[in-house]
Design an enzyme around this catalytic site. Structure first.
Site, PDB file in Angstrom:
ATOM      1  CB  ALA A 173      50.266 109.472 -32.032  1.00 20.19           C
ATOM      2  CB  SER A 174      45.558 110.736 -29.798  1.00 17.38           C
ATOM      3  OG  SER A 174      45.306 109.773 -28.780  1.00 17.38           O
ATOM      4  CE  LYS A 175      44.043 109.807 -23.887  1.00 17.51           C
ATOM      5  NZ  LYS A 175      42.995 110.646 -23.320  1.00 17.51           N
ATOM      6  CE1 TYR A 215      43.837 106.527 -25.553  1.00 18.80           C
ATOM      7  CE2 TYR A 215      45.730 105.477 -24.518  1.00 18.80           C
ATOM      8  CZ  TYR A 215      44.540 106.176 -24.417  1.00 18.80           C
ATOM      9  OH  TYR A 215      44.069 106.547 -23.178  1.00 18.80           O
ATOM     10  CG  ASP A 222      29.946 112.125 -32.029  1.00 19.75           C
ATOM     11  OD1 ASP A 222      31.131 112.427 -31.766  1.00 19.75           O
ATOM     12  OD2 ASP A 222      29.602 111.036 -32.500  1.00 19.75           O
TER      13      ASP A 222
HETATM   14  N1  NAP Z   1      40.560 103.121 -18.346  1.00 21.53           N
HETATM   15  C1  NAP Z   1      41.855 103.231 -18.468  1.00 21.53           C
HETATM   16  O1  NAP Z   1      42.586 102.279 -18.168  1.00 21.53           O
HETATM   17  C2  NAP Z   1      42.473 104.519 -18.940  1.00 21.53           C
HETATM   18  C3  NAP Z   1      43.863 104.654 -18.790  1.00 21.53           C
HETATM   19  C4  NAP Z   1      44.467 105.839 -19.181  1.00 21.53           C
HETATM   20  C5  NAP Z   1      43.703 106.868 -19.695  1.00 21.53           C
HETATM   21  N2  NAP Z   1      42.346 106.729 -19.855  1.00 21.53           N
HETATM   22  C6  NAP Z   1      41.603 107.875 -20.377  1.00 21.53           C
HETATM   23  O2  NAP Z   1      40.553 108.174 -19.491  1.00 21.53           O
HETATM   24  C7  NAP Z   1      39.504 108.857 -20.188  1.00 21.53           C
HETATM   25  C8  NAP Z   1      38.169 108.240 -19.819  1.00 21.53           C
HETATM   26  O3  NAP Z   1      38.179 106.899 -20.248  1.00 21.53           O
HETATM   27  P1  NAP Z   1      37.464 105.717 -19.447  1.00 21.53           P
HETATM   28  O4  NAP Z   1      38.516 104.768 -19.036  1.00 21.53           O
HETATM   29  O5  NAP Z   1      36.520 106.244 -18.441  1.00 21.53           O
HETATM   30  O6  NAP Z   1      36.719 105.025 -20.690  1.00 21.53           O
HETATM   31  P2  NAP Z   1      35.184 104.769 -21.030  1.00 21.53           P
HETATM   32  O7  NAP Z   1      34.495 104.084 -19.897  1.00 21.53           O
HETATM   33  O8  NAP Z   1      35.221 104.086 -22.356  1.00 21.53           O
HETATM   34  O9  NAP Z   1      34.563 106.242 -21.189  1.00 21.53           O
HETATM   35  C9  NAP Z   1      34.839 107.037 -22.314  1.00 21.53           C
HETATM   36  C10 NAP Z   1      33.835 108.161 -22.374  1.00 21.53           C
HETATM   37  O10 NAP Z   1      34.157 108.984 -23.519  1.00 21.53           O
HETATM   38  C11 NAP Z   1      32.965 109.194 -24.258  1.00 21.53           C
HETATM   39  N3  NAP Z   1      33.181 109.407 -25.685  1.00 21.53           N
HETATM   40  C12 NAP Z   1      33.939 108.672 -26.539  1.00 21.53           C
HETATM   41  N4  NAP Z   1      33.811 109.150 -27.786  1.00 21.53           N
HETATM   42  C13 NAP Z   1      32.953 110.206 -27.721  1.00 21.53           C
HETATM   43  C14 NAP Z   1      32.415 111.111 -28.678  1.00 21.53           C
HETATM   44  N5  NAP Z   1      32.720 111.011 -29.983  1.00 21.53           N
HETATM   45  N6  NAP Z   1      31.556 112.077 -28.256  1.00 21.53           N
HETATM   46  C15 NAP Z   1      31.214 112.162 -26.944  1.00 21.53           C
HETATM   47  N7  NAP Z   1      31.686 111.337 -25.986  1.00 21.53           N
HETATM   48  C16 NAP Z   1      32.545 110.375 -26.386  1.00 21.53           C
HETATM   49  C17 NAP Z   1      32.185 107.886 -24.052  1.00 21.53           C
HETATM   50  O11 NAP Z   1      30.831 108.111 -24.421  1.00 21.53           O
HETATM   51  P3  NAP Z   1      29.968 106.987 -25.219  1.00 21.53           P
HETATM   52  O12 NAP Z   1      29.335 106.130 -24.170  1.00 21.53           O
HETATM   53  O13 NAP Z   1      28.981 107.777 -26.018  1.00 21.53           O
HETATM   54  O14 NAP Z   1      30.936 106.219 -26.089  1.00 21.53           O
HETATM   55  C18 NAP Z   1      32.401 107.652 -22.570  1.00 21.53           C
HETATM   56  O15 NAP Z   1      31.512 108.436 -21.816  1.00 21.53           O
HETATM   57  C19 NAP Z   1      39.846 108.738 -21.680  1.00 21.53           C
HETATM   58  O16 NAP Z   1      40.379 109.974 -22.110  1.00 21.53           O
HETATM   59  C20 NAP Z   1      40.913 107.652 -21.727  1.00 21.53           C
HETATM   60  O17 NAP Z   1      41.795 107.841 -22.810  1.00 21.53           O
HETATM   61  C21 NAP Z   1      41.717 105.559 -19.485  1.00 21.53           C
END
Ligand code: NAP
Length: 294
Positions: free
Chosen positions: A153-155, A151, A59
């Site tokens: 703020a973190s980004k 969110y 994690d």
């Molecule tokens: N989708 C969008 O519209 C969007 C837009 C802008 C930016 N983003 C960014 O894109 C990136 C990927 O997001 P996504 O859209 O692909 O979302 P997602 O499908 O929710 O995937 C997020 C991934 O992060 C992992 N994760 C979260 N917390 C974790 C932890 N504590 N330890 C290990 N792994 C962890 C999740 O694993 P688990 O399965 O274990 O939770 C999952 O594999 C993120 O940084 C997000 O902020 C997404």
């Protein structure tokens, strides 16, 4: 190439990993719950058998165990790391007053502190291989959006760190780049909506119940109409394989629109426009005609 990528169970990370494996790269990834989470996927099973995919049950919020990644890179990758992809992330998207401190801290741990810690541990291996760092940020790291406060703020923090570090590391031959997507269809919005399904404290119900329903419905409808995550995965792969990756990579029409508007309009006008647009949208989605949250 040897690549470490986080967040491969779903979304951008899942698609990117498949593409990188197809292109012959060797991948290491920390996954909560370990290999069991991936064993249904045939490409992953095959890659594991061929030694092309190494998964550590980890994690990212458990900072004391992150050095296990360094150990694997030293022993199994012989100190070579060509690309480090910080992709894992989560969004606590709801009115600030309803967010709890633990969730906010976890969000910062995954979106900001884990990338910093992993980078610090792996810089020697990246230097050795003249490797590169890719951070999956968000347009929310460039533009401040209501209900995305912590969110954003973190980004923003991730963006500021990456931009400073890119100058620090340029003379060491370690490029950094940012991927800044708008809204794409992944598990991201679903996970955030799950967090929204809770009892609002009685004294805040009048203020937030309607807003939260409206925002929840808006997210649901937006996530169905979102863009195809394959485009973001393609960009990440392109950056990983490019000798000179571009620093900023804004992805999606919505992200470009918000970014350009934020740069063209006077700051105060932009802030007021976003505020009015969200108030209008949330009201529309919380109206009797809109679908009420599950
Ligand atoms: N989708 C969008 O519209 C969007 C837009 C802008 C930016 N983003 C960014 O894109 C990136 C990927 O997001 P996504 O859209 O692909 O979302 P997602 O499908 O929710 O995937 C997020 C991934 O992060 C992992 N994760 C979260 N917390 C974790 C932890 N504590 N330890 C290990 N792994 C962890 C999740 O694993 P688990 O399965 O274990 O939770 C999952 O594999 C993120 O940084 C997000 O902020 C997404």
């Amino acid at each position: 190439m040897n690549i470490l990528i986080t967040g491969i169970t779903t979304g951008f990370g899942f698609i990117t990993t498949k593409k990188l494996l197809k292109n012959g790269h060797t991948l290491l990834s920390p996954v909560r719950g370990g290999w069991d989470r991936l064993k249904e996927d045939l490409d992953f099973v095959q890659a594991k058998q061929n030694g092309k995919l190494i998964v550590v049950d980890l994690d990212l919020t458990n900072s004391s165990r992150l050095n296990e990644l360094k150990f694997i890179i030293e022993t199994q990758f012989k100190f070579r790391l060509d690309v480090l992809i910080h992709n894992a992330g989560l969004g606590i998207l709801m009115p600030f007053e309803l967010q709890n401190e633990n969730d906010i801290r976890q969000q910062f741990d995954v979106n900001f502190f884990a990338p910093l810690e992993i980078t610090r541990l792996l810089l020697p291996a990246l230097r050795f291989s003249k490797g590169k760092i890719i951070c999956v940020s968000s347009v929310a790291g460039l533009v401040s959006i209501p209900f995305y406060s912590t969110y954003c703020a973190s980004k923003y923090a991730l963006e500021a760190w990456a931009e400073s570090l890119s100058s620090e590391l340029s003379h060491q031959g370690i490029p950094i780049c940012l991927v800044e997507p708008g809204g794409y269809v992944t598990e991201f919005a679903n996970r955030s909506r799950t967090k929204m399904k809770f009892e609002i404290p009685n004294h805040l119900k009048d203020i937030y119940q309607k807003t939260l329903n409206g925002f929840h419905n808006m997210m649901e409808s937006k996530s169905k109409a979102g863009q195809n995550p394959i485009h973001v995965a393609n960009r990440i792969v392109k950056l990983a394989e490019s000798p000179h990756p571009k620093f900023r990579n804004i992805m999606g029409i919505d992200a470009w629109f918000a970014y350009v508007a934020s740069r063209i309009l006077p700051r105060e006008t932009f802030r007021k426009t976003i505020s009015l647009a969200y108030r209008f949208l949330v009201n529309r989605f919380s109206s009797d005609n809109a679908r009420v949250s599950e």
